[in-house]
Structures are given as structure tokens and as C-alpha cells.
Design a protein around this motif. Structure first.
Motif, short mmCIF file in Angstrom:
data_model
loop_
_atom_site.label_atom_id
_atom_site.label_comp_id
_atom_site.label_asym_id
_atom_site.label_seq_id
_atom_site.Cartn_x
_atom_site.Cartn_y
_atom_site.Cartn_z
N ARG A 375 -5.62 -8.89 2.80
CA ARG A 375 -5.47 -8.07 1.61
C ARG A 375 -6.57 -7.01 1.61
NH1 ARG A 375 -7.00 -9.17 -3.47
NH2 ARG A 375 -7.71 -11.23 -2.94
N TYR A 379 -6.39 -2.91 2.31
CA TYR A 379 -7.00 -2.03 1.33
C TYR A 379 -7.92 -1.03 2.04
CZ TYR A 379 -9.44 -0.97 -3.02
OH TYR A 379 -9.99 -0.36 -4.09
N GLU A 382 -5.94 1.54 3.88
CA GLU A 382 -5.34 2.52 2.98
C GLU A 382 -6.37 3.57 2.59
OE1 GLU A 382 -1.82 1.88 -0.21
OE2 GLU A 382 -2.80 0.23 0.84
N LYS A 386 -6.95 8.09 3.67
CA LYS A 386 -7.06 9.23 2.74
C LYS A 386 -8.09 10.25 3.16
CE LYS A 386 -5.03 6.93 -1.01
NZ LYS A 386 -5.27 6.04 -2.09
N GLY B 355 -5.96 -6.41 -7.17
CA GLY B 355 -6.96 -5.40 -6.82
C GLY B 355 -6.49 -3.97 -6.91
N GLU B 356 -5.21 -3.73 -7.08
CA GLU B 356 -4.75 -2.36 -7.28
C GLU B 356 -3.46 -2.35 -8.08
OE1 GLU B 356 -4.41 -0.79 -3.32
OE2 GLU B 356 -2.30 -1.29 -3.21
N PRO B 368 -0.92 5.19 -4.85
CA PRO B 368 -1.09 4.17 -5.88
C PRO B 368 -2.46 4.35 -6.54
CG PRO B 368 -1.28 3.19 -3.70
CD PRO B 368 -0.97 4.64 -3.49
N HIS B 370 -5.84 2.96 -7.38
CA HIS B 370 -6.65 1.87 -6.85
C HIS B 370 -7.60 1.36 -7.90
CE1 HIS B 370 -5.29 2.12 -2.82
NE2 HIS B 370 -5.35 3.42 -2.90
N SER B 371 -7.62 0.07 -8.05
CA SER B 371 -8.63 -0.55 -8.89
C SER B 371 -9.79 -0.90 -7.97
CB SER B 371 -8.06 -1.82 -9.50
OG SER B 371 -9.10 -2.72 -9.79
N MET B 372 -10.85 -0.13 -8.04
CA MET B 372 -12.01 -0.41 -7.20
C MET B 372 -12.77 -1.56 -7.81
SD MET B 372 -12.20 1.65 -4.62
CE MET B 372 -13.95 1.65 -4.25
#
Lengths: 386, 386
Positions: A375, A379, A382, A386, B355-356, B368, B370-372
Motif C-alpha cells: 500500500r 503510494y 504514485e 507526479k 490513506g487517500e 486523487p 491524497h491524504s498525507m
């Protein structure tokens, strides 16, 4: 060697490498004695570095529970991977990508799923049929052999994919207590798998493999007649759930969560630890009178932890709080700011949540061992894109 | 606008931005009407981007549950942060670091903790005393006012730190069902807080603040007399637990986990979804006869999901498997490879695990949200340091 406990300030998952390696070695030896392959389930540790310990002991094929986890271990150099979870057809592009590179096996239990697979995955897969031998979660009921036969013929009857065999997970051993109950479930389940194979053979469908492998059965049984491979995963760390079943001793539990003590209530015999649901997960052992046990407590000790303290356990968890009921002895010794070690109820979920392991050996190297979980790995990828 | 559901191949947390923003706005308006500050708890979403939605509605102070989470939101520009968890003295260096930069508040309930804080943290902190007004988890018992007075004097009696006031968490509302039961707990708890303040005032210790804020009370009450701030967090998303209490309607639930259907068992009315304990967490609603409910099921619909289907729910979870019991209607409609949406039992834990967040709006932007999360952020930092 000593862990430098002063470095541990926040909830930290401590790994006793010696215990984990001994657990792995015991299963390597047992499967060799029994003449079956060992295809360990890597969902428990989800770590490339811990995976190397298995490889060093001769393991060359593994089990995972998701496509993402398979991709992670492909990157780590594994070439023979079984995704032992009903195949998720929406992930067909990623399956195609991996199947082109490594020996990849998937699981299913219906013609509907097999038809989807034939349509969408063009690179060769090994296809296992899941058999429900009594657990009742997934798989074709073992006592419906006509449907199993039909599906086996559908898989082996031409097309790019290959019929690998019958897969079972006797998860009903988790309701057993003690060796004799576990062995009864194990033997009954394995007998059912053998009977299905017998029928398929009689009908001219060759069954290459029988893959089984819940941790209680693999820990307690010695006879795996008919099985060709074992897939246990939890045994690398074990936990209180396995101890409660009778599948391990406390001394075989290989991870514990170091938790700072943040509050003390001597009048009610309770502590608050920093260590909650986001660290341990919320599995519990059900005690009498509705009481729940979310973990046993031990003291930091050398590179690991002491034997668990009698009559000390976590009785409830919030997001970050662990509420511990402790003995008068522990209450007298403990101060706010101390560390206590929590033996987890379910090590797979604790390891998944914590995402990294810290051990004395790794601290001596100056770095914690990182579990690059799928997971988190996804992340990171991803973000990197960017 | 439509979500492109074809893009969703693996378990994915879908966020309905409109619902979440309406939930935030309702609480902003209610606290303004009641004349109390709104200091939302950010442990539910743990996302800098979602934090901005609060800021745009005028929120300028927040609550978090760990030092790591505080650091993450300091980086996101928040200047007034309350770590509403018994202060972890082992993290004193990080507390010093943040207290030098922003207005930082901590929580404690003993002289032992206060002595540790005085020794180890040199930059000014606001110190709240936690009062146990009936919840029984942490805090000084409200009916032991002499000890509370002593601690309040210790905090306000010189030194760099500052006595901020009394903090309570009426978590016992989670055992209540319906508005009248929740309000009864809320009013009793708040009355106890006021009585402690009254006594401290009488003894010449000024109490600046009374901070309260469980989501059931904040959702259902309108009268917060005496309180100076509200700290609810869960209300940004709500969940089945809140609906079960009566604190929200299903239509206010703002997140749902999109799960691929991977297996179908019409004969027993069950499905297997890819969506398990590592995605949803293991909180459940306890039904009759020991039955557990780990989530309700809905269909993908436009930018979000349909009303939940009657008589369809997750009845057990393994690491990656969700076992769903479904109605004949759903069984007839559903195919392997479809997506179903799971309304979570406990949104805080689901968001922490996933987490996101993915929403129609963010998909239209091509990324999407992202929840950092703090845990991941810390992990990234650690990797970056190497």
C-alpha cells in the motif's frame, strides 16, 4: 547486544529476529520432512527484507493476498507467486503485466470468474480452484464434485491458462482450541481435498497440486499426506490468537509493539498507553463475561521483551489510546514516560498498520528495517509519478 | 459530473465532497450560533487538503491526537493546535520543536506528567487538565476536585507553561441510542465540567477554557453553556456507528469504500468483496444473536453511491476478504467484477487505513486527493533522509 530503548519515543513495532528466524526454520524443516513444498504467505510481514530470510533458507515460491503485494514481491525478485485470493478481474491489466514476467498463479471458484479471466488475461496463469472444505468463507463446496469437475475441465480444456490444482484454507481451525481439535479439523479438511482429487482423477482430469496451509494446522500437524504445498504465513511472528488456539508458545511470538505509558490510574488499576487501533488493529480475544483482551503486556528486556506480566492486558482501544488493566505489581513499578511492550492479538494486522519493523540488529546498523508494504509502495510510486 | 468507475480497479475510498463540506458547514454554523469556538479534530481525515475546507469556512484552530499528526499540520500552516491525548513525555524534543513555532496545547491529568513536562519542555505550552466526567477512559475524576485544584495550581503557579482550562470527552455517548439518551449524557457531563470550574474559580484559580466535543453530543445538542470550544472530528464523514447512535442520517455519511466483487455464492446468499480488515478496520455493529455488521452495501451512482440496499451487509472480514450477506435482489443483479460501495462502521479507522481519498472532483482534475497521513509522511521523511 542491547536495544537502545531511549531511542524509542513513539509506538514502535519491535521485531525479535532470532525468534522469527527460528519460526521460519522450523517450518522449512517440517515441510522438508513431510515431503511437501513450503510456499509461505507473505501477507503477514509484507517485507522484502524479511522475505530474504526465507530465501536464504531455500524457499523459492511464495503466496500473497493481493495484486499489489504480488507486484511488490516481483520487484524484490520473486519468480513464483500465488495470489491466494479470489481473482479480482478489474485488475486484469496488472495481472497481464506480471504474468508476462514471472510464474503467476491465481485462485477462483466459478465459471463466471474463469470466463472473465479467459477474456481479459492473455499471458499464461496457473489457475487453482478454491475448495471449501468446511471453513465456509470462499471456495466451491467440496461435496459438490460435479461442479468442481466441470470447472476443472473448463480450465484445463485448452486456452492459454493452466489448471494447477485444488487449494484449501481450513480457517475453521481458528475456532479450535488445543492440538487435538486443530488436528481433527486439519485431517477432515485434507481428507475432503483428497476425495475431490480422487474424483477428478477418476474422470480423467489430472490434479497436479493440493495446496493447504492455515497456520494452526501447519504448526501442529506432521502429516500432510496428499498435499503438495503448505502456505502458512502468520507463523513468522505468531501472536496471542495463535497462542490461544494452542498453535504456539508465548516464547515463539516474534513482534511486540513498544508503547509509551502516558497516564496512570492506581485507584482503578489502569494505565493509558500510546498504542491504539491505528497501531494494533482491533482484533481481540473474547474472555468470559464479555471481557475483551487486545494484548498482553511485557517489559523491555535486552534486545526484546520479558515474559508477559500475569494479569496485565489491554482491555480497550480507541484510535490512539490503549487502556491497560494491570496488576498491583506492575502499577507499583511503572512510571509515566516508561515503555511497555504489547504482544499483539493478530500480528498480520499490526504489521500491516505499523508498516515497519525495528530490531536490535537493525538498530546496531543505525537503521530500522523498513517493511515496504504494497500500500505504501503504491503510494510512493504514485507520488513519484507526479 | 460522473465518477469514471471503470478507473476503479482495487479497493478505493470514495469521498463525496458535497456531503463532507455540508457536514463541516453545519458544525461551523452551529458553533457560531452557540457562541463557542470550533476546534475540529483532524484525526478523522488526517488530510491537509481536507483541512483547507475547514479553513475556508473560518476555522483557525484544530485538534489532533498525536505529536506526529501535529507536525504534519504545522507543515500545512496551522498555527493553533491542541494535541488532545495524554502528553507523551518521550516525545519532548518534538514538542519543544513545535512549541517554539506555533501555539501548541497539550493534555494531562497528573502531577507526575506535569513534573515531567516542566523538566523537559522549555517552550511555552498551553496545558489542559483532562477531566473524566463519566467516560472512564482517561482524565481526573470530576468528583475529586481537591486533586484537580492542586494540579491546576501546580500548572498555573509559575513556570513557562500556561493553564488553559478543563478538557472533557464524553465518549460514553457512544453507548447511548437516540437523541434523548445522548443529550442526557451530554448535559450531565457538561454540568460536571461547570461544577469543577466553579470550584476552581472559588479557590482563585482562573479557568479560561472548557473544551468538549464528542461527535454524538456536538451533532445532537444545541446548548453548550459553559463550554468555550467544541472538538468533534468524526462529523466530517460520519459513519454507521454514528447513524446507529442516532447522531446522523445515512445521507450524511461522506465516504464509502469501493470494493470489487470477486466471488458469488447464490446458494448461501453471500458474496466475497475485495475489501477486508486492512481497508475498513475491524470495528463492527453488534447485532442480535452475536451477529456482527462490518458495513452496509450500496451501488455506485453518479459521483457517489445509492442509498444502501436493505438486508445487505458485511458479516465478517479477514485481512483482504469481506464476506457480504446480500438480499436475493442484489444477488440477482450483481456480477463478478462489479463494484459495490461499503459504508464504513468507523470512518476514522477506514480513512487511516486507506490513506487517500478519491472524489469525482479530484478525478476530473486527473488526480486523487491524497491524504498525507502523519504515519506515511513520517515514513517518507525518513526515506528522504537516507
Amino acid at each position: 547486544m542491547q536495544l537502545d530503548w531511549k531511542q524509542i519515543c513513539s509506538p514502535t513495532l519491535i521485531l525479535d529476529e532470532e525468534i522469527a528466524k527460528a519460526n521460519i526454520a522450523a517450518m522449512v524443516q517440517k515441510s522438508a520432512r513431510a515431503g511437501v513444498s513450503f510456499r509461505p504467505h507473505f501477507k503477514t510481514h509484507q517485507s522484502a527484507e524479511i522475505g530474504e530470510w526465507f530465501r536464504e533458507m531455500g524457499v523459492n515460491k511464495i503466496t500473497v493476498s493481493s495484486v499489489g503485494m504480488a507486484e511488490y514481491f516481483v520487484q524484490a525478485g520473486w519468480q513464483d507467486i500465488f495470489i491466494a485470493f479470489p481473482v479480482n478481474l478489474r485488475e486484469h491489466q496488472r495481472l497481464n503485466g506480471m504474468a508476462a514476467q514471472v510464474s503467476l498463479a491465481v485462485l477462483l471458484d466459478s465459471e463466471e470468474a474463469m470466463n472473465g479471466l479467459s477474456e481479459k488475461v492473455f499471458h499464461r496463469l496457473s489457475v487453482w480452484i478454491e475448495i471449501d472444505s468446511g471453513n465456509g468463507r470462499s471456495g466451491m463446496p467440496w461435496d459438490n464434485p460435479r461442479d468442481i469437475l466441470k470447472l476443472a475441465r473448463r480450465i484445463s480444456g485448452g486456452g492459454v491458462h493452466h489448471f494447477a490444482g485444488l487449494m484449501g484454507h481450513a480457517g475453521n481451525t481458528y475456532a479450535a482450541r488445543g492440538k487435538s481439535e486443530v488436528l481433527a479439523v486439519h485431517e477432515e479438511s485434507l481428507e475432503k481435498m483428497r476425495s475431490v482429487r480422487h474424483l477428478l482423477n477418476q474422470e480423467g482430469v489430472e490434479v497436479h497440486g493440493i495446496s493447504i496451509g492455515d497456520t494452526p494446522s501447519c504448526s501442529l500437524a506432521d502429516d500432510f499426506s496428499g498435499a503438495t504445498e503448505l502456505r502458512p504465513g502468520n507463523l513468522v511472528f505468531y501472536d496471542l490468537m495463535q497462542q490461544n488456539i494452542g498453535a504456539c508458545e508465548e516464547a515463539q511470538i516474534g513482534i511486540a509493539l513498544a508503547c509509551p505509558v502516558v497516564a496512570k490510574y492506581p485507584e482503578r488499576g489502569e494505565l493509558i498507553l500510546h498504542g491504539g487501533a491505528v497501531h494494533l488493529g482491533k482484533d481481540f480475544l473474547q474472555g468470559s463475561e464479555g471481557k475483551r483482551n487486545f494484548g498482553h503486556l511485557a517489559w523491555p528486556d535486552g534486545i526484546g521483551w520479558s515474559k508477559s506480566e500475569p494479569n496485565c492486558s489491554l482491555i480497550s482501544l480507541s484510535q490512539e489510546h490503549g487502556v491497560a488493566k494491570v496488576s498491583p505489581t506492575m502499577m507499583q513499578k511503572v512510571n509515566i514516560g516508561d515503555l511497555l511492550l504489547v504482544l499483539p492479538v493478530h500480528s498480520c494486522l499490526t504489521a500491516d498498520l505499523m508498516g515497519e519493523f525495528t530490531s536490535a540488529a537493525s538498530m546496531a546498523r543505525g537503521t530500522p528495517i523498513h517493511s515496504m508494504r504494497t500500500r505504501i509502495a503504491g503510494y510512493l510510486n504514485e507520488i513519484a509519478r507526479k
